[in-house]
Design an enzyme around this catalytic site. Sequence first.
Site, PDB file in Angstrom:
ATOM      1  N   ARG A  16      61.981-107.219 -81.129  1.00  0.00           N
ATOM      2  CA  ARG A  16      62.891-107.278 -82.226  1.00  0.00           C
ATOM      3  C   ARG A  16      62.229-108.406 -83.154  1.00  0.00           C
ATOM      4  O   ARG A  16      62.169-108.244 -84.508  1.00  0.00           O
ATOM      5  CB  ARG A  16      64.299-107.481 -81.946  1.00  0.00           C
ATOM      6  CG  ARG A  16      65.206-107.482 -83.153  1.00  0.00           C
ATOM      7  CD  ARG A  16      66.563-107.801 -82.925  1.00  0.00           C
ATOM      8  NE  ARG A  16      67.384-107.923 -84.063  1.00  0.00           N
ATOM      9  CZ  ARG A  16      67.514-109.154 -85.088  1.00  0.00           C
ATOM     10  NH1 ARG A  16      66.532-110.162 -84.583  1.00  0.00           N
ATOM     11  NH2 ARG A  16      68.113-109.229 -86.061  1.00  0.00           N
ATOM     12  N   ARG A 154      53.088-102.144 -87.421  1.00  0.00           N
ATOM     13  CA  ARG A 154      54.479-102.084 -87.434  1.00  0.00           C
ATOM     14  C   ARG A 154      54.884-100.739 -86.783  1.00  0.00           C
ATOM     15  O   ARG A 154      55.659-100.469 -85.814  1.00  0.00           O
ATOM     16  CB  ARG A 154      55.090-102.208 -88.707  1.00  0.00           C
ATOM     17  CG  ARG A 154      56.584-102.655 -88.594  1.00  0.00           C
ATOM     18  CD  ARG A 154      57.475-101.541 -88.440  1.00  0.00           C
ATOM     19  NE  ARG A 154      58.917-101.760 -88.326  1.00  0.00           N
ATOM     20  CZ  ARG A 154      59.722-101.040 -87.781  1.00  0.00           C
ATOM     21  NH1 ARG A 154      59.322 -99.686 -87.209  1.00  0.00           N
ATOM     22  NH2 ARG A 154      61.091-101.295 -87.770  1.00  0.00           N
ATOM     23  N   LYS A 165      61.954 -99.467 -73.263  1.00  0.00           N
ATOM     24  CA  LYS A 165      63.136 -98.547 -73.076  1.00  0.00           C
ATOM     25  C   LYS A 165      63.015 -97.730 -71.687  1.00  0.00           C
ATOM     26  O   LYS A 165      64.039 -97.569 -70.862  1.00  0.00           O
ATOM     27  CB  LYS A 165      63.460 -97.714 -74.055  1.00  0.00           C
ATOM     28  CG  LYS A 165      63.960 -98.333 -75.399  1.00  0.00           C
ATOM     29  CD  LYS A 165      64.425 -97.384 -76.787  1.00  0.00           C
ATOM     30  CE  LYS A 165      64.992 -98.428 -77.644  1.00  0.00           C
ATOM     31  NZ  LYS A 165      65.304 -97.903 -78.901  1.00  0.00           N
ATOM     32  N   ASN A 191      69.154 -95.802 -83.576  1.00  0.00           N
ATOM     33  CA  ASN A 191      70.298 -96.413 -83.619  1.00  0.00           C
ATOM     34  C   ASN A 191      70.579 -96.706 -85.229  1.00  0.00           C
ATOM     35  O   ASN A 191      69.956 -97.584 -85.823  1.00  0.00           O
ATOM     36  CB  ASN A 191      70.122 -97.991 -82.839  1.00  0.00           C
ATOM     37  CG  ASN A 191      71.612 -98.636 -83.218  1.00  0.00           C
ATOM     38  OD1 ASN A 191      72.331 -98.735 -84.013  1.00  0.00           O
ATOM     39  ND2 ASN A 191      71.633 -99.521 -81.886  1.00  0.00           N
ATOM     40  N   GLU A 195      69.126 -99.145 -88.049  1.00  0.00           N
ATOM     41  CA  GLU A 195      68.148 -98.848 -89.214  1.00  0.00           C
ATOM     42  C   GLU A 195      68.733 -99.244 -90.610  1.00  0.00           C
ATOM     43  O   GLU A 195      68.140 -99.679 -91.515  1.00  0.00           O
ATOM     44  CB  GLU A 195      68.061 -97.240 -88.965  1.00  0.00           C
ATOM     45  CG  GLU A 195      67.314 -96.713 -87.822  1.00  0.00           C
ATOM     46  CD  GLU A 195      67.150 -95.417 -87.743  1.00  0.00           C
ATOM     47  OE1 GLU A 195      67.730 -94.570 -88.804  1.00  0.00           O
ATOM     48  OE2 GLU A 195      66.681 -94.789 -86.767  1.00  0.00           O
ATOM     49  N   THR A 242      57.553 -94.521 -86.668  1.00  0.00           N
ATOM     50  CA  THR A 242      57.643 -95.043 -85.530  1.00  0.00           C
ATOM     51  C   THR A 242      58.392 -94.482 -84.407  1.00  0.00           C
ATOM     52  O   THR A 242      58.028 -94.651 -83.132  1.00  0.00           O
ATOM     53  CB  THR A 242      58.568 -96.552 -85.943  1.00  0.00           C
ATOM     54  OG1 THR A 242      57.839 -97.156 -86.862  1.00  0.00           O
ATOM     55  CG2 THR A 242      58.641 -97.277 -84.582  1.00  0.00           C
ATOM     56  N   GLU A 246      57.276 -93.173 -80.735  1.00  0.00           N
ATOM     57  CA  GLU A 246      57.802 -93.499 -79.520  1.00  0.00           C
ATOM     58  C   GLU A 246      58.079 -92.191 -78.686  1.00  0.00           C
ATOM     59  O   GLU A 246      57.809 -92.372 -77.499  1.00  0.00           O
ATOM     60  CB  GLU A 246      59.226 -94.067 -79.901  1.00  0.00           C
ATOM     61  CG  GLU A 246      59.346 -95.683 -80.516  1.00  0.00           C
ATOM     62  CD  GLU A 246      60.602 -96.008 -80.767  1.00  0.00           C
ATOM     63  OE1 GLU A 246      61.512 -95.840 -79.909  1.00  0.00           O
ATOM     64  OE2 GLU A 246      60.777 -96.853 -81.819  1.00  0.00           O
TER      65      GLU A 246
END
Length: 258
Positions: A16, A154, A165, A191, A195, A242, A246
Amino acid sequence: MDFMKPETVLDLNNIRNALVRMEESIVFALIERSQFYSSPSVYEPKKYIPNFDGSMLDWFLLQVERTHSQVRRYEAPDESPFFPDDLLPVILPSIEYPKILAKYSDEINVNDEIKQFYINDIVPRVSCKDGEQLENLGSVSCADIDCLQVISRRIHFGKFVAESKFQNDKETYTQLIKNKDVEGIDASITNKAVEDKILERLIVKAEGYGTDPSLRYSQNKQSKVDPKVIAQLYKDYIIPLTKKVEVEYLMRRLEDDL
């Protein structure tokens, strides 16, 4: 975060913090790009570089990546080149990074999509004016490369988010992967509150970094780049891409017993 210590890289708090820091790099890069015209000829294939099929930006970015590859940039697990098949052998001694990501991680690369949305949707919205500045073609390309590389880093950092995760809840993700439940995986990594917080933070940062401090309390203060444009960039492209990284990473996660 120390890439020689996997546990620090897969710590969600460290991830984060790294992502928050990248927000600032992206804001600054876009502010730098905003001082130039849109310069569409920079993105036109076969326009300036003899015996090269791509654009001036493609050629310039390729030269940068080839040079950087010689000093180990793309050995680092958090770097994803735009021209992975055209890199040069390293000159410096190689670094043996510990295994952090699955063996297929380098195959997950969305840089073509990044370059497309950057040229087609971002450049026209952040450039100070439409049209050409022939005296600034090189400067435009340099600014573009800075933007592309930090945006790419990023977005591809999503691989570390995904691995973290997975490690924190192997049972759930193993079942989702076995069921080929793409929607379930997407829901598990989404989430909305986080966001929304990112978008709020970006607007504040863009307003602060892009405004002359002496005009902070002026009725007519103007940011170099509209903060809402940067937030929209995240909402429409960076966050969805992103999550795509994932999901693609997690869908293949059972291929590797990391």
